[in-house]
Design a protein around this motif. Structure first.
Motif, PDB file in Angstrom:
ATOM      1  N   MET A  98       0.802  -1.344  -0.187  1.00  0.00           N
ATOM      2  CA  MET A  98      -0.181  -0.282  -0.025  1.00  0.00           C
ATOM      3  C   MET A  98       0.867   1.335   0.304  1.00  0.00           C
ATOM      4  SD  MET A  98      -3.339  -1.105   2.461  1.00  0.00           S
ATOM      5  CE  MET A  98      -2.219  -1.973   3.771  1.00  0.00           C
ATOM      6  N   LYS A  99       0.427   2.089  -0.461  1.00  0.00           N
ATOM      7  CA  LYS A  99       1.303   3.260  -0.993  1.00  0.00           C
ATOM      8  C   LYS A  99       0.457   4.422  -0.540  1.00  0.00           C
ATOM      9  CE  LYS A  99       4.043   2.221  -5.006  1.00  0.00           C
ATOM     10  NZ  LYS A  99       4.709   2.901  -5.696  1.00  0.00           N
ATOM     11  N   TYR A 100       1.313   5.389   0.598  1.00  0.00           N
ATOM     12  CA  TYR A 100       0.658   6.399   1.315  1.00  0.00           C
ATOM     13  C   TYR A 100       1.031   7.897   0.522  1.00  0.00           C
ATOM     14  CZ  TYR A 100       0.462   9.575   5.362  1.00  0.00           C
ATOM     15  OH  TYR A 100       0.056  11.008   5.822  1.00  0.00           O
ATOM     16  N   LYS A 101      -0.449   9.028   0.044  1.00  0.00           N
ATOM     17  CA  LYS A 101       0.201   9.802  -0.019  1.00  0.00           C
ATOM     18  C   LYS A 101      -0.476  10.836   0.506  1.00  0.00           C
ATOM     19  CE  LYS A 101       0.093  11.786  -4.984  1.00  0.00           C
ATOM     20  NZ  LYS A 101      -0.130  11.803  -5.959  1.00  0.00           N
ATOM     21  N   VAL A 102      -0.482  12.275   0.404  1.00  0.00           N
ATOM     22  CA  VAL A 102      -0.761  13.747   1.399  1.00  0.00           C
ATOM     23  C   VAL A 102      -0.676  14.877   0.695  1.00  0.00           C
ATOM     24  CG1 VAL A 102      -0.651  12.636   3.318  1.00  0.00           C
ATOM     25  CG2 VAL A 102       1.093  13.885   2.801  1.00  0.00           C
ATOM     26  N   ASN A 103      -1.627  15.884   0.665  1.00  0.00           N
ATOM     27  CA  ASN A 103      -1.519  16.410  -0.521  1.00  0.00           C
ATOM     28  C   ASN A 103      -0.064  18.238  -0.265  1.00  0.00           C
ATOM     29  OD1 ASN A 103      -3.058  17.515   1.651  1.00  0.00           O
ATOM     30  ND2 ASN A 103      -4.894  18.733   0.030  1.00  0.00           N
ATOM     31  N   TRP A 104       0.356  17.806   1.495  1.00  0.00           N
ATOM     32  CA  TRP A 104       1.306  18.462   1.567  1.00  0.00           C
ATOM     33  C   TRP A 104       2.772  18.169   1.401  1.00  0.00           C
ATOM     34  CZ3 TRP A 104      -1.203  16.288   6.013  1.00  0.00           C
ATOM     35  CH2 TRP A 104      -0.520  15.309   5.833  1.00  0.00           C
ATOM     36  N   ILE A 111       1.083  23.553   6.129  1.00  0.00           N
ATOM     37  CA  ILE A 111      -0.978  23.415   4.770  1.00  0.00           C
ATOM     38  C   ILE A 111      -0.944  24.910   5.651  1.00  0.00           C
ATOM     39  CG2 ILE A 111      -3.116  22.770   5.059  1.00  0.00           C
ATOM     40  CD1 ILE A 111      -2.050  20.235   6.718  1.00  0.00           C
ATOM     41  N   LYS A 112      -2.256  25.712   4.686  1.00  0.00           N
ATOM     42  CA  LYS A 112      -2.353  26.955   4.321  1.00  0.00           C
ATOM     43  C   LYS A 112      -3.632  27.234   6.079  1.00  0.00           C
ATOM     44  CE  LYS A 112      -0.654  28.937   0.534  1.00  0.00           C
ATOM     45  NZ  LYS A 112      -1.260  29.150  -1.004  1.00  0.00           N
ATOM     46  N   LEU A 113      -3.810  28.063   6.628  1.00  0.00           N
ATOM     47  CA  LEU A 113      -4.871  28.022   7.495  1.00  0.00           C
ATOM     48  C   LEU A 113      -6.458  27.893   6.509  1.00  0.00           C
ATOM     49  CD1 LEU A 113      -4.961  29.471  10.039  1.00  0.00           C
ATOM     50  CD2 LEU A 113      -5.514  31.497   9.183  1.00  0.00           C
ATOM     51  N   GLY A 114      -7.195  27.458   7.250  1.00  0.00           N
ATOM     52  CA  GLY A 114      -8.044  27.094   6.215  1.00  0.00           C
ATOM     53  C   GLY A 114      -8.296  26.513   5.269  1.00  0.00           C
ATOM     54  N   GLY A 115      -7.022  25.431   4.677  1.00  0.00           N
ATOM     55  CA  GLY A 115      -7.039  24.488   3.817  1.00  0.00           C
ATOM     56  C   GLY A 115      -7.488  22.658   3.866  1.00  0.00           C
ATOM     57  N   THR A 116      -7.859  21.996   3.354  1.00  0.00           N
ATOM     58  CA  THR A 116      -8.099  20.901   3.317  1.00  0.00           C
ATOM     59  C   THR A 116      -7.153  19.897   3.028  1.00  0.00           C
ATOM     60  OG1 THR A 116     -10.315  21.926   1.695  1.00  0.00           O
ATOM     61  CG2 THR A 116      -9.626  19.528   2.050  1.00  0.00           C
ATOM     62  N   LEU A 117      -6.919  18.949   4.032  1.00  0.00           N
ATOM     63  CA  LEU A 117      -5.982  17.733   3.892  1.00  0.00           C
ATOM     64  C   LEU A 117      -6.867  16.670   3.527  1.00  0.00           C
ATOM     65  CD1 LEU A 117      -3.656  17.169   5.301  1.00  0.00           C
ATOM     66  CD2 LEU A 117      -5.239  16.335   6.722  1.00  0.00           C
TER      67      LEU A 117
END
Length: 96
Positions: free
Chosen positions: A1-7, A12-18
């Motif tokens: 399994m491979k794990y990937k995040v968007n940062w 992370i910027k204030l009010g962003g989506t993770l």
């Protein structure tokens, strides 16, 4: 399994989506918690899905939607594949 995040680099910027994606996962669950008063942590959000999770970094205070305060947070993700093997990832990030 491979794990990937968007940062990148844990910021992370204030009010962003993770967003978290795990390839070849049958079930995935995770939570975000905030560093609170020294050694303690406060649970902020929980999510579950097939192979991806999404956390909006906002909360309700007195009926209004506000951004999470700046500070250190921790993401913990647990995933199972079709052979029922588990893998866990823990990562810290900071909202700036």
């Amino acid at each position: 399994m491979k794990y990937k995040v968007n940062w990148t680099k844990g910021n992370i910027k204030l009010g962003g989506t993770l967003t978290v994606k795990v390839s070849d996962a049958y079930v995935i669950a995770g939570f975000v918690k905030q560093r609170w008063k020294g050694l303690f942590w406060r649970l902020k959000q929980v999510d579950q899905g097939k192979n991806s999770l999404s956390f909006k970094l906002k909360e309700r205070k007195r009926g209004k939607l506000t951004n999470y305060p700046k500070g250190k947070y921790q993401l913990r993700v647990s995933a199972y594949d079709k052979r029922n093997r588990q893998q866990i990832w823990t990562e810290e990030f900071e909202i700036v």
